[in-house]
Design an enzyme around this catalytic site. Structure first.
Site, PDB file in Angstrom:
ATOM      1  N   GLU A   1      44.019  39.846  39.188  1.00  0.00           N
ATOM      2  CA  GLU A   1      42.591  39.634  40.016  1.00  0.00           C
ATOM      3  C   GLU A   1      41.779  40.664  39.577  1.00  0.00           C
ATOM      4  O   GLU A   1      42.010  41.689  39.647  1.00  0.00           O
ATOM      5  CB  GLU A   1      42.939  39.452  41.350  1.00  0.00           C
TER       6      GLU A   1
ATOM      7  N   GLU B   1      42.240  29.463  37.198  1.00  0.00           N
ATOM      8  CA  GLU B   1      42.544  30.892  38.049  1.00  0.00           C
ATOM      9  C   GLU B   1      42.381  31.926  36.857  1.00  0.00           C
ATOM     10  O   GLU B   1      42.411  32.887  37.589  1.00  0.00           O
ATOM     11  CB  GLU B   1      43.668  30.427  38.516  1.00  0.00           C
TER      12      GLU B   1
ATOM     13  N   ASN C   1      54.083  36.186  49.953  1.00  0.00           N
ATOM     14  CA  ASN C   1      54.537  35.431  48.799  1.00  0.00           C
ATOM     15  C   ASN C   1      55.201  36.162  47.777  1.00  0.00           C
ATOM     16  O   ASN C   1      56.181  35.476  46.955  1.00  0.00           O
ATOM     17  CB  ASN C   1      53.143  34.686  48.174  1.00  0.00           C
TER      18      ASN C   1
END
Length: 268
Positions: free
Chosen positions: A139, A130, A177
């Site tokens: 990201e 990731e 989340n």
């Protein structure tokens, strides 16, 4: 972490019914309470027994010592694989991981010692994939129009000036989340999602929160089940075989380092 995988994982938590009158949700439990497999707090066997995630759990645990396995050499070996001037090299540390681990003492403790070692290998395999070997904190290349706000979760209202894109070791994504991870770990994740990219210990806590709530229960089913739990809709069933194989290769490498067989069902 893929957005679809995250959404699918959290839905399981949302639909669980109220277990008792003292439910708090999100596992923000008192010191004497257990976090149940359904993410609720209590002190009875249904909370502290099978599937208990944190607190004074009564389930049998193995003798795996996470700090003895996640050594400086192992952790830095991941960091050193990243090429160039990566922001993560001055952010992610073994000390931050171990500090976060104090809040999730059931990590790698369920099942046999081999299962515990496989869980550590699986966690860091996904982290390595990731983050590009702990290179990336946030990201990359997120469209300016994408804020990852799902208004179907009114209990986790979005701040219109914030974006809930992937951050941290498992690239935590989506407002629901962030909101739940913040509640469980005592920080304002909806108001300040950037905390996951600014505080290394919080960053690992958010990753471990997601793991223990959405992935931990899949470890015994094989590494492929953990891929499905994290990003199954986007990668499994032939959608992204290259990414699946990347995760598997890291997992196999870490299992070898830990002296444990990787087990069956590696792919999804």
């Amino acid at each position: 972490m893929g957005a679809l995988g995250l959404q699918n994982g959290l839905l399981t938590l949302i639909i669980v019914g109220i277990l008792a009158a003292n439910v708090k949700g999100d596992c923000s439990c008192a010191a004497n309470e257990c976090c149940s497999k359904y993410d609720f707090c209590g002190t009875t066997a249904e909370y502290c027994g099978e599937g208990c995630k944190s607190g004074p759990c009564t389930t049998k645990t193995n003798d795996v010592s996470v700090p003895n396995i996640v050594t400086e050499g192992f952790f830095n070996g991941i960091l050193n694989r990243a090429l160039g001037d990566c922001p993560g090299k001055s952010f992610y540390t073994r000390a931050a991981f171990l500090a976060a681990l104090n809040s999730y003492n059931q990590f790698a403790k369920s099942g046999s010692s081999d299962v515990g070692k496989r869980e550590i290998a699986a966690f860091f395999a996904h982290v390595t994939h990731e983050t590009g070997s702990l290179c990336y904190i946030e990201e990359r290349d997120v469209p300016t129009t994408q804020n990852y706000c799902d208004t179907n979760y009114p209990q986790y209202p979005c701040n219109p000036s914030k974006h809930y894109y992937g951050r941290g070791p498992l690239q935590l994504t989506w407002n629901y989340n962030y909101g739940a991870a913040g509640s469980a770990n005592g920080f304002d994740a909806l108001g300040s999602p950037e905390t996951v990219a600014n505080d290394a210990t919080i960053s690992f806590k958010a990753a471990l929160w997601y793991w223990m709530n959405s992935v931990h229960q899949s470890v015994s089913q094989g590494f492929g089940a953990t891929i499905r739990a994290i990003n199954g809709l986007a990668e499994c069933d032939g959608h992204e075989p290259g990414k699946v194989q990347s995760r598997i290769q890291y997992y196999q490498q870490y299992c070898t380092q830990f002296g444990v067989a990787p087990g069956d069902n590696l792919s999804c």
